[in-house]
Design a protein around this motif. Sequence first.
Motif, PDB file in Angstrom:
ATOM      1  N   GLY A  35       0.834  -1.197   0.000  1.00  0.00           N
ATOM      2  CA  GLY A  35       0.000   0.000   0.000  1.00  0.00           C
ATOM      3  C   GLY A  35       0.866   1.243   0.000  1.00  0.00           C
ATOM      4  N   LEU A  36       0.561   2.183  -0.884  1.00  0.00           N
ATOM      5  CA  LEU A  36       1.332   3.421  -0.991  1.00  0.00           C
ATOM      6  C   LEU A  36       0.459   4.620  -0.649  1.00  0.00           C
ATOM      7  CD1 LEU A  36       3.472   2.885  -4.226  1.00  0.00           C
ATOM      8  CD2 LEU A  36       4.183   2.619  -1.846  1.00  0.00           C
ATOM      9  N   THR A  37       1.084   5.599   0.014  1.00  0.00           N
ATOM     10  CA  THR A  37       0.410   6.811   0.474  1.00  0.00           C
ATOM     11  C   THR A  37       1.124   8.046  -0.060  1.00  0.00           C
ATOM     12  OG1 THR A  37       1.799   7.018   2.436  1.00  0.00           O
ATOM     13  CG2 THR A  37      -0.163   5.623   2.641  1.00  0.00           C
ATOM     14  N   GLY A  38       0.732   9.206   0.489  1.00  0.00           N
ATOM     15  CA  GLY A  38       1.396  10.456   0.149  1.00  0.00           C
ATOM     16  C   GLY A  38       2.801  10.577   0.690  1.00  0.00           C
ATOM     17  N   TRP A  39       3.303   9.548   1.357  1.00  0.00           N
ATOM     18  CA  TRP A  39       4.696   9.547   1.827  1.00  0.00           C
ATOM     19  C   TRP A  39       5.648   9.818   0.668  1.00  0.00           C
ATOM     20  CZ3 TRP A  39       5.995   8.193   7.036  1.00  0.00           C
ATOM     21  CH2 TRP A  39       7.374   8.067   7.302  1.00  0.00           C
ATOM     22  N   LEU A  40       5.320   9.300  -0.512  1.00  0.00           N
ATOM     23  CA  LEU A  40       6.230   9.496  -1.652  1.00  0.00           C
ATOM     24  C   LEU A  40       6.213  10.939  -2.147  1.00  0.00           C
ATOM     25  CD1 LEU A  40       4.581   9.574  -4.640  1.00  0.00           C
ATOM     26  CD2 LEU A  40       4.167   7.222  -4.009  1.00  0.00           C
ATOM     27  N   CYS A  41       5.295  11.761  -1.622  1.00  0.00           N
ATOM     28  CA  CYS A  41       5.231  13.183  -1.983  1.00  0.00           C
ATOM     29  C   CYS A  41       6.047  14.045  -1.024  1.00  0.00           C
ATOM     30  CB  CYS A  41       3.787  13.669  -1.973  1.00  0.00           C
ATOM     31  SG  CYS A  41       2.658  12.736  -3.028  1.00  0.00           S
ATOM     32  N   ASP A  42       6.721  13.406  -0.082  1.00  0.00           N
ATOM     33  CA  ASP A  42       7.467  14.123   0.950  1.00  0.00           C
ATOM     34  C   ASP A  42       8.939  14.189   0.560  1.00  0.00           C
ATOM     35  OD1 ASP A  42       8.790  14.971   3.274  1.00  0.00           O
ATOM     36  OD2 ASP A  42       7.347  14.000   4.597  1.00  0.00           O
ATOM     37  N   GLU A  43       9.406  15.381   0.217  1.00  0.00           N
ATOM     38  CA  GLU A  43      10.785  15.536  -0.261  1.00  0.00           C
ATOM     39  C   GLU A  43      11.810  15.267   0.832  1.00  0.00           C
ATOM     40  OE1 GLU A  43      10.020  19.264   1.876  1.00  0.00           O
ATOM     41  OE2 GLU A  43       8.820  17.978   0.556  1.00  0.00           O
ATOM     42  N   GLU A  59      -3.748   4.478  -0.865  1.00  0.00           N
ATOM     43  CA  GLU A  59      -4.431   4.873   0.365  1.00  0.00           C
ATOM     44  C   GLU A  59      -3.997   6.277   0.772  1.00  0.00           C
ATOM     45  OE1 GLU A  59      -2.960   2.687   3.815  1.00  0.00           O
ATOM     46  OE2 GLU A  59      -1.344   1.855   2.573  1.00  0.00           O
ATOM     47  N   THR A  60      -4.851   6.902   1.582  1.00  0.00           N
ATOM     48  CA  THR A  60      -4.487   8.208   2.115  1.00  0.00           C
ATOM     49  C   THR A  60      -3.867   8.113   3.505  1.00  0.00           C
ATOM     50  OG1 THR A  60      -6.745   8.486   2.957  1.00  0.00           O
ATOM     51  CG2 THR A  60      -6.223   9.491   0.813  1.00  0.00           C
ATOM     52  N   ASP A  61      -4.306   7.143   4.320  1.00  0.00           N
ATOM     53  CA  ASP A  61      -3.985   7.092   5.751  1.00  0.00           C
ATOM     54  C   ASP A  61      -4.450   8.382   6.425  1.00  0.00           C
ATOM     55  OD1 ASP A  61      -3.122   5.639   7.962  1.00  0.00           O
ATOM     56  OD2 ASP A  61      -1.145   6.554   7.967  1.00  0.00           O
ATOM     57  N   CYS A  62      -5.503   8.976   5.879  1.00  0.00           N
ATOM     58  CA  CYS A  62      -6.024  10.224   6.417  1.00  0.00           C
ATOM     59  C   CYS A  62      -6.521  10.039   7.843  1.00  0.00           C
ATOM     60  CB  CYS A  62      -7.153  10.739   5.528  1.00  0.00           C
ATOM     61  SG  CYS A  62      -8.602   9.659   5.480  1.00  0.00           S
ATOM     62  N   PRO A  63      -6.432  11.088   8.668  1.00  0.00           N
ATOM     63  CA  PRO A  63      -6.072  12.473   8.349  1.00  0.00           C
ATOM     64  C   PRO A  63      -4.574  12.736   8.304  1.00  0.00           C
ATOM     65  CG  PRO A  63      -6.569  12.324  10.671  1.00  0.00           C
ATOM     66  CD  PRO A  63      -6.823  10.948  10.096  1.00  0.00           C
ATOM     67  N   TYR A  64      -3.774  11.670   8.394  1.00  0.00           N
ATOM     68  CA  TYR A  64      -2.320  11.813   8.420  1.00  0.00           C
ATOM     69  C   TYR A  64      -1.760  11.817   6.994  1.00  0.00           C
ATOM     70  CZ  TYR A  64      -3.651  10.058  13.002  1.00  0.00           C
ATOM     71  OH  TYR A  64      -4.279   9.867  14.205  1.00  0.00           O
ATOM     72  N   LEU A  65      -0.470  12.083   6.909  1.00  0.00           N
ATOM     73  CA  LEU A  65       0.307  11.977   5.665  1.00  0.00           C
ATOM     74  C   LEU A  65      -0.255  12.813   4.531  1.00  0.00           C
ATOM     75  CD1 LEU A  65       1.304   8.195   5.672  1.00  0.00           C
ATOM     76  CD2 LEU A  65       2.506  10.150   6.640  1.00  0.00           C
ATOM     77  N   LEU A  66      -0.684  14.009   4.844  1.00  0.00           N
ATOM     78  CA  LEU A  66      -1.110  14.951   3.805  1.00  0.00           C
ATOM     79  C   LEU A  66       0.056  15.188   2.850  1.00  0.00           C
ATOM     80  CD1 LEU A  66      -3.394  16.996   2.958  1.00  0.00           C
ATOM     81  CD2 LEU A  66      -2.104  18.701   4.266  1.00  0.00           C
ATOM     82  N   PRO A  67      -0.121  14.981   1.540  1.00  0.00           N
ATOM     83  CA  PRO A  67       0.982  15.214   0.595  1.00  0.00           C
ATOM     84  C   PRO A  67       1.534  16.631   0.715  1.00  0.00           C
ATOM     85  CG  PRO A  67      -0.793  14.031  -0.482  1.00  0.00           C
ATOM     86  CD  PRO A  67      -1.312  14.443   0.867  1.00  0.00           C
ATOM     87  N   ARG A  68       2.847  16.733   0.792  1.00  0.00           N
ATOM     88  CA  ARG A  68       3.476  18.036   0.985  1.00  0.00           C
ATOM     89  C   ARG A  68       3.559  18.855  -0.308  1.00  0.00           C
ATOM     90  NH1 ARG A  68       6.723  19.344   5.253  1.00  0.00           N
ATOM     91  NH2 ARG A  68       8.390  20.090   3.877  1.00  0.00           N
ATOM     92  N   TRP A  86      -4.645  12.721  -6.217  1.00  0.00           N
ATOM     93  CA  TRP A  86      -3.340  13.377  -6.329  1.00  0.00           C
ATOM     94  C   TRP A  86      -2.213  12.371  -6.136  1.00  0.00           C
ATOM     95  CZ3 TRP A  86      -1.418  17.954  -7.874  1.00  0.00           C
ATOM     96  CH2 TRP A  86      -0.085  18.246  -7.535  1.00  0.00           C
ATOM     97  N   ILE A  87      -2.356  11.496  -5.154  1.00  0.00           N
ATOM     98  CA  ILE A  87      -1.337  10.475  -4.902  1.00  0.00           C
ATOM     99  C   ILE A  87      -1.239   9.520  -6.086  1.00  0.00           C
ATOM    100  CG2 ILE A  87      -0.714   8.547  -3.380  1.00  0.00           C
ATOM    101  CD1 ILE A  87      -2.204  10.084  -1.130  1.00  0.00           C
ATOM    102  N   VAL A  88      -2.383   9.147  -6.638  1.00  0.00           N
ATOM    103  CA  VAL A  88      -2.384   8.278  -7.816  1.00  0.00           C
ATOM    104  C   VAL A  88      -1.661   8.963  -8.975  1.00  0.00           C
ATOM    105  CG1 VAL A  88      -3.857   7.216  -9.570  1.00  0.00           C
ATOM    106  CG2 VAL A  88      -4.434   6.997  -7.139  1.00  0.00           C
ATOM    107  N   GLY A  89      -1.882  10.268  -9.118  1.00  0.00           N
ATOM    108  CA  GLY A  89      -1.183  10.999 -10.181  1.00  0.00           C
ATOM    109  C   GLY A  89       0.321  10.978 -10.003  1.00  0.00           C
ATOM    110  N   GLU A  90       0.781  11.095  -8.753  1.00  0.00           N
ATOM    111  CA  GLU A  90       2.217  11.016  -8.478  1.00  0.00           C
ATOM    112  C   GLU A  90       2.761   9.633  -8.813  1.00  0.00           C
ATOM    113  OE1 GLU A  90       4.569  13.483  -6.740  1.00  0.00           O
ATOM    114  OE2 GLU A  90       3.125  14.488  -8.055  1.00  0.00           O
ATOM    115  N   ILE A  91       2.039   8.600  -8.423  1.00  0.00           N
ATOM    116  CA  ILE A  91       2.474   7.231  -8.735  1.00  0.00           C
ATOM    117  C   ILE A  91       2.548   7.037 -10.242  1.00  0.00           C
ATOM    118  CG2 ILE A  91       1.813   4.797  -8.596  1.00  0.00           C
ATOM    119  CD1 ILE A  91       0.559   5.452  -5.852  1.00  0.00           C
ATOM    120  N   ALA A  92       1.515   7.480 -10.938  1.00  0.00           N
ATOM    121  CA  ALA A  92       1.489   7.320 -12.393  1.00  0.00           C
ATOM    122  C   ALA A  92       2.656   8.056 -13.044  1.00  0.00           C
ATOM    123  CB  ALA A  92       0.158   7.829 -12.951  1.00  0.00           C
ATOM    124  N   HIS A  93       2.925   9.257 -12.574  1.00  0.00           N
ATOM    125  CA  HIS A  93       4.016  10.048 -13.145  1.00  0.00           C
ATOM    126  C   HIS A  93       5.356   9.355 -12.992  1.00  0.00           C
ATOM    127  CE1 HIS A  93       6.522  13.501 -14.144  1.00  0.00           C
ATOM    128  NE2 HIS A  93       7.173  13.312 -13.010  1.00  0.00           N
TER     129      HIS A  93
END
Length: 297
Positions: free
Chosen positions: A208-216, A237-246, A264-271
């Motif tokens: 499972g992947l979250t917005g963690w990959l959006c954290d520089e 997954e979002t793991d909301c309310p945590y891990l808001l993409p930065r 948004w997270i899916v878009g990052e993964i796709a990119h």
Amino acid sequence: MIVPATQEIDVSDTSPGIADSANPLPDTLRFKAAAPLVDIGANLTHDSFRRDVQAVIERARDAGVGTLIVTGTDLEHAHQALELAARHRGLHATAGVHPHEASQWSATPAQEFAALYREPGIVAVGECGLDFNRNFSSPADQERAFEAQLGLAVEAGLPLFIHERDAGPRMLEMLRSWRDDIADAVIHCFTGERKTLHGYLDLDLHIGLTGWLCDERRGHHLRELLADIPLNRLMVETDCPYLLPRNLPAKAPGRRHEPALLPWIVGEIAHWRGDGEGDICRATTATARRFFRLEDN
């Protein structure tokens, strides 16, 4: 659930800001998925959702995130997650004891969880696992509680929703000894390194992947690992309310993550994989529906 030490959720902030009162998200955060999505990790029993959970669910549906797996991290929140699932179409629940709470494990909650796993709204055992990063419960207590929940998952025939942070080698050891017995498992919010990832994939586990990959600051290494994850093993997954993409294009009200932001997270993964967003949506949704046995729902 992973609570970042640097992130605080302002549960009092419900002001609409630049958005309208019906939808506090600014226009630039009103995403629409290219195809229906499943958020496999939503902590909708968190206090920050207490006053507007219905609106949060509706915004998720408007964004194309029509199926939510609500995470139960202890007995109280598991019951709350099950109640939410009973009230709202497209919601399902997990039930388990998070490693942070592992010191509370005993025979009494074990019996209560065993009863919960007979409820049709519960689709996985967890969130359970090991967290050697913060050690809110001792490693020994974490392993004891996790081992017990592995046994309950086998008895119930349910898949596992697993938390692992800074505990990859020990997690792999424990899962190898159980792999022939457990139905299936997903490593929720994977944050580890390549060797650990490949260890999980070698066991035919899901990731499972979250917005963690959006954290520089700490998540960019995941971008290099995305191509190693087969699409039939990947869920989002979002793991909301945590891990808001930065790297969101605007601020989220109250700094609170929610399922409507999953596209948004899916878009990052796709990119970073070089795939189309629609392909990621369709593949991860098919995988999630199969994993949680939602095909007929």
